[in-house]
Enzyme design. Sequence first.
Site, mmCIF file in Angstrom:
data_model
loop_
_atom_site.group_PDB
_atom_site.id
_atom_site.type_symbol
_atom_site.label_atom_id
_atom_site.label_comp_id
_atom_site.label_asym_id
_atom_site.label_seq_id
_atom_site.Cartn_x
_atom_site.Cartn_y
_atom_site.Cartn_z
ATOM 1 N N GLY A 239 13.805 -9.794 -7.757
ATOM 2 C CA GLY A 239 13.875 -8.573 -6.968
ATOM 3 C C GLY A 239 14.393 -7.324 -7.635
ATOM 4 O O GLY A 239 14.244 -6.221 -7.084
ATOM 5 N N CYS A 343 -15.645 2.976 -3.884
ATOM 6 C CA CYS A 343 -16.056 3.701 -2.682
ATOM 7 C C CYS A 343 -15.074 3.522 -1.538
ATOM 8 O O CYS A 343 -15.397 2.874 -0.524
ATOM 9 C CB CYS A 343 -17.446 3.235 -2.271
ATOM 10 S SG CYS A 343 -18.608 3.474 -3.600
HETATM 11 N N1 LLP Z 1 10.944 -15.075 -6.106
HETATM 12 C C1 LLP Z 1 10.248 -15.042 -4.961
HETATM 13 C C2 LLP Z 1 10.410 -16.120 -3.988
HETATM 14 C C3 LLP Z 1 9.398 -13.951 -4.687
HETATM 15 O O1 LLP Z 1 8.735 -13.914 -3.540
HETATM 16 C C4 LLP Z 1 9.263 -12.908 -5.648
HETATM 17 C C5 LLP Z 1 8.369 -11.777 -5.399
HETATM 18 C C6 LLP Z 1 9.992 -13.014 -6.848
HETATM 19 C C7 LLP Z 1 10.825 -14.105 -7.038
HETATM 20 C C8 LLP Z 1 9.905 -11.992 -7.929
HETATM 21 O O2 LLP Z 1 10.363 -10.755 -7.505
HETATM 22 P P1 LLP Z 1 10.514 -9.548 -8.560
HETATM 23 O O3 LLP Z 1 11.647 -9.883 -9.511
HETATM 24 O O4 LLP Z 1 9.243 -9.413 -9.287
HETATM 25 O O5 LLP Z 1 10.809 -8.381 -7.716
HETATM 26 N N2 LLP Z 1 3.123 -7.081 -5.211
HETATM 27 C C9 LLP Z 1 4.367 -6.384 -4.955
HETATM 28 C C10 LLP Z 1 5.567 -7.260 -5.214
HETATM 29 C C11 LLP Z 1 5.570 -8.534 -4.411
HETATM 30 C C12 LLP Z 1 6.751 -9.406 -4.701
HETATM 31 C C13 LLP Z 1 6.612 -10.738 -4.073
HETATM 32 N N3 LLP Z 1 7.642 -11.665 -4.357
HETATM 33 C C14 LLP Z 1 4.395 -5.116 -5.788
HETATM 34 O O6 LLP Z 1 3.438 -4.811 -6.483
HETATM 35 O O7 LLP Z 1 5.371 -4.361 -5.723
#
Ligand code: LLP
Length: 413
Positions: A239, A343
Site C-alpha cells: 500500500g 474510440c
Molecule cells: N496486498 C494486497 C492484498 C493487495 O490487494 C494489494 C493491492 C497489494 C498487496 C499491493 O499494494 P501496493 O503496495 O501495490 O499498493 N490498480 C490500482 C491498484 C490496485 C491495488 C490492489 N491491491 C492502481 O492502479 O492504482
Amino acid sequence: MKPVSYRDRALSMDGVDLSSIAAKAGTPCYVYSAAAILENFHAYDVAFENHPHTVCYAVKANGNLVVLRLLAGAGSGFDIVSGGELYRVLKAGGDPAKIVFSGVGKTAAEIDAALSAGIGFFNCESEPELALIDSLAHRRGVKARVALRVNPDVEAETHHHISTGRLAHKFGVDIGGAEGVYERARPLENLALEGVSCHIGSQLMNPRPVMDAVDRVMALIETLRARGFCINHADFGGGLGVEYKPDDAAPAIGEFVAALRARVAGKNLHVMIEPGRSIVGGAGVLLTRVLYRKNTGGKEFVIADAAMTDLIRPALYDAYHEILPVRENGRGKMIADVVGPVCETGDFLARGREITEVLPGDLLAIHTAGAYGFVQSSTYNGRPRAAEVLVENGSWRVIRKRETYEDLIRGEE
Ligand code: LLP
C-alpha cells in the site's frame, strides 16, 4: 533514486537514452529500471534489520517474468492473488515457501495448485474459504498454514476504488468477529492457524492508517495467543504510495518500516509485507509517440499512440502521471488533453495539462508507470499490447515482445 533524468537535453534511464530504445523497440513501450526495482526492494529488506521478515512483492503490480526473476534473485517472496500469478512466480524461479496467496475468491483449482507447490501461507478471507482449504489439504495429506485476513476498519485515505480496509469493503473478515472465526476453525485439522493478515489499501501517502491497522492486528494477536493459538506470523499487506506529481511526498520506505518494526519488536513475530507499487511504480515509464495535434471545441489535443488500453489509470482512477518530452525542445508550454487513439472519450492520459509544447513525431515519457501499467492493459479496439523493456547495467533488452495481430486472434475459431 529517480531512474529517469535529462542528460544533454535527452531523457535517459540509468544512463540509457530513451529515444534510442523507442527507435528500436517501437512505441508504445514500457521501460523499467532493474537498478531502481532492486533499490526499492532492498530499502524494504534492509530496514527490517534483524527482525524476522519476508518482503513478498505483490505480483499484481507488475508480473513480467524478468521482473519477478530479478526480485526472486534478490531474495524476495511473492504475494499472489491467482493461479496465473502462482504460475508466473514458479516459472520465474520464486521460492514457493516465500509465497503468500491472498484474494477474496480463490477457486478450488487455484488452492490445490498452491498446496501442490507448497506455498508458505494462505491469507484467507472467509470461513467457507477456510473450510475449502482444509478439505483440499486433507485430500493431499498436508497441513496448510493460514492467516485470516482481517478488516481493521480504518480509513486508508486514498482513491475509493483502491481503499480496502473499511467494513463495507469485500475484503477479509471484520476484525471484531475474527476471534470467533479462529475458534470455529480450531477443529479443522489440516489448517495451521499461525497468522493474521491485513491490507487496507493502495497508494497511501499517509502511513498513519497502516500503523493504526497494525496496532489493531497486534491487539488481536495478543487475544488469540491468550486463547492458545500459536500465532507466529503477521502480514501487514502493501500500500505505500509513490510520487506521481512533482510536489507529492510519499513516505520513505525506510521510515515506514522502522515505524512498523517498532510496533512488532520483541513480539516474537515473523513479519510479512506485500509492497507492489512502491517497488516498481517509480522504476518504469511508458514511451509514446505523438501522432497528431488538433484543436477542437476550443481545446488543444495531443493524440499519442498510447491509449487507455496501455495505461488505464488516468481513465479509471483519474490518476495523474507526469508527461515529459523525451527530448527537451526549448519550446514553451501549452495546455492540452493528451489522448490515445481509442474510440472512447474516457481515453486520455492527461486532461487540461500544462506540458511542454510537442509536435507530431515527438516522443513522450509517461512517468511512474512501472506499477499497474502493463498488467492492466488490454487489446480493446484491436490493439496489440505494448512491448516491455528492461534497462540493466547500462544496456537494455526487450523482456516482452510487442503483441502481434496473430496474438490478438490466438485461440479464436
Ligand atoms: N496486498 C494486497 C492484498 C493487495 O490487494 C494489494 C493491492 C497489494 C498487496 C499491493 O499494494 P501496493 O503496495 O501495490 O499498493 N490498480 C490500482 C491498484 C490496485 C491495488 C490492489 N491491491 C492502481 O492502479 O492504482
